[in-house]
Motif scaffolding. Structure first.
Motif, short mmCIF file in Angstrom:
data_model
loop_
_atom_site.label_atom_id
_atom_site.label_comp_id
_atom_site.label_asym_id
_atom_site.label_seq_id
_atom_site.Cartn_x
_atom_site.Cartn_y
_atom_site.Cartn_z
N PRO A 178 32.47 44.70 33.33
CA PRO A 178 32.57 43.79 33.49
C PRO A 178 33.80 43.03 32.84
O PRO A 178 33.65 41.88 33.73
N LEU A 179 33.90 42.63 31.94
CA LEU A 179 34.52 42.19 31.14
C LEU A 179 36.10 41.87 31.63
O LEU A 179 36.28 40.82 32.49
N GLY A 180 36.26 43.03 31.43
CA GLY A 180 38.28 43.18 32.37
C GLY A 180 37.63 42.99 33.96
O GLY A 180 38.79 42.23 34.32
N ALA A 181 36.81 43.45 34.78
CA ALA A 181 36.58 43.25 36.05
C ALA A 181 36.54 40.58 36.14
O ALA A 181 37.78 40.73 36.96
N TRP A 182 35.56 40.49 35.22
CA TRP A 182 35.45 39.05 35.40
C TRP A 182 36.73 38.48 35.27
O TRP A 182 37.83 37.45 35.63
N ILE A 183 37.65 38.93 34.38
CA ILE A 183 38.95 38.38 33.32
C ILE A 183 40.08 39.00 34.30
O ILE A 183 41.26 38.06 35.40
N GLY A 184 40.14 39.63 35.55
CA GLY A 184 41.24 40.49 36.88
C GLY A 184 40.90 39.29 37.89
O GLY A 184 41.62 39.14 38.15
N HIS A 185 39.89 38.78 37.88
CA HIS A 185 39.42 38.47 39.02
C HIS A 185 39.66 36.87 39.33
O HIS A 185 40.19 36.24 39.34
N LEU A 186 39.43 36.75 37.41
CA LEU A 186 40.00 35.12 36.92
C LEU A 186 41.76 34.78 37.25
O LEU A 186 42.02 33.91 37.51
N HIS A 187 42.49 36.15 37.00
CA HIS A 187 43.62 36.02 36.60
C HIS A 187 44.39 34.94 35.49
O HIS A 187 44.87 34.13 35.46
N ARG A 188 43.52 35.04 34.76
CA ARG A 188 43.02 34.85 32.97
C ARG A 188 43.29 35.37 32.30
O ARG A 188 42.67 36.58 32.08
N PHE A 189 43.52 34.21 30.75
CA PHE A 189 43.42 35.77 29.71
C PHE A 189 43.83 36.87 29.14
O PHE A 189 43.66 37.75 28.57
N SER A 190 45.30 36.74 30.18
CA SER A 190 45.52 38.65 30.18
C SER A 190 46.95 38.68 28.69
O SER A 190 46.56 39.76 27.79
N PHE A 191 47.51 37.40 28.06
CA PHE A 191 47.45 37.82 26.53
C PHE A 191 46.12 38.29 25.92
O PHE A 191 46.68 38.87 24.76
N ALA A 192 44.75 37.56 25.65
CA ALA A 192 43.75 38.12 24.76
C ALA A 192 43.80 39.57 25.39
O ALA A 192 43.00 40.16 24.51
N VAL A 193 43.39 39.93 26.54
CA VAL A 193 43.53 41.22 26.94
C VAL A 193 44.72 42.25 25.93
O VAL A 193 43.91 43.93 25.37
N VAL A 194 46.08 41.89 26.13
CA VAL A 194 46.37 43.09 25.64
C VAL A 194 46.42 42.89 23.99
O VAL A 194 46.61 43.94 23.66
N THR A 195 46.21 41.43 23.48
CA THR A 195 45.94 41.50 21.94
C THR A 195 44.23 42.04 21.32
O THR A 195 45.37 42.91 21.00
N VAL A 196 43.64 42.43 22.12
CA VAL A 196 42.82 42.53 21.64
C VAL A 196 42.79 44.11 21.92
O VAL A 196 42.40 45.13 20.70
N THR A 197 43.02 44.57 23.39
CA THR A 197 43.37 46.48 23.62
C THR A 197 44.44 46.88 22.03
O THR A 197 44.55 47.85 21.80
N ASN A 198 45.83 46.64 21.80
CA ASN A 198 46.58 46.67 21.07
C ASN A 198 45.72 46.82 19.47
O ASN A 198 46.08 48.10 18.83
N VAL A 199 45.14 45.27 18.88
CA VAL A 199 44.42 45.65 17.97
C VAL A 199 43.44 47.15 17.64
O VAL A 199 43.32 47.61 17.18
#
Length: 226
Positions: free
Chosen positions: A39-60
């Motif tokens: 749900p989180l990934g779908a919501w962020i992808g739908h909004l086309h926002r917070f990509s930097f946050a996704v990359v940061t979280v996944t890398n951590v």
């Protein structure tokens, strides 16, 4: 090699018990990761926002050693199922999140705009257009997370669990090299079997149109003899 094969027959009951425990732990970890990340990934992808946050979280998350997470979790939840479950969810979560976000964000913008022009709302576009189109890539993340989790669940023994294949893999002194190899073999089989079954699920939930397009693309990629 004889002792390797004989181990299966002599310890069939033990292998069955710890294999079932290994499967249960792995399934629960992947399901929890999917419930949290999809749900989180779908919501962020739908909004086309917070990509930097996704990359940061996944890398951590990817940089955290699973065994270190087990040790840290002992201070908060103690030993047991919850401890190793948290560590495995942290392992699987970024894989599902990244693939879901990438898949939804990458849906053809023309298709999305056409759906919006037909009067669809944001949630309708997400559930009727973007998510169905994203199934193959999302399932790739789920399948990869399954393989990772199954391959790592043997660490449960360090969290105080005594019902996974790690009971044998981490006890060469008690079960010998043949036992370790036998349990590791079962783990590999579980990884491939789960990936195969998830592949069947992916095929079942992928819209027919996408399957036909993929088949046509594969056919077009095959050169025709002169």
């Amino acid at each position: 090699m004889t002792s390797y094969f004989s181990f299966f027959g002599e310890n069939a009951g033990l292998l069955l018990q710890i294999t079932l425990g290994h499967i249960l732990l792995s399934v629960v970890a992947v399901v929890v990761a999917v419930v949290l990340a999809l749900p989180l990934g779908a919501w962020i992808g739908h909004l086309h926002r917070f990509s930097f946050a996704v990359v940061t979280v996944t890398n951590v998350f990817r940089s955290l050693p699973t065994l270190a997470l087990v040790a840290i979790a002992i201070a908060f939840v103690g030993f047991g199922f919850t401890n190793i479950l948290i560590a495995l969810v942290v392992l699987a979560f970024p894989l599902v999140l990244t693939n879901t976000f990438t898949a939804v964000e990458g849906v053809d913008r023309g298709t999305v705009e056409a759906a919006r022009g037909m009067g669809m709302t944001g949630p309708q576009i997400l559930f009727r257009v973007e998510l169905p189109s994203s199934v193959p890539l999302i399932m790739t993340g789920v399948r990869t997370s399954w393989v990772y989790v199954v391959a790592t669940a043997y660490l449960a023994v360090f969290a105080g669990r005594t019902d996974t294949l790690g009971d044998v893999i981490n006890d060469q002194a008690g079960y010998g090299y043949a036992g370790v190899m036998a349990a590791a073999t079962v783990s590999v089989v579980l990884a491939f079997l789960g990936d195969f079954l998830l592949g069947l699920l992916e095929r079942a939930v992928t819209p027919t149109g996408l399957r036909l397009m993929a088949a046509q693309a594969r056919g077009a990629a095959v050169p025709v003899p002169a």
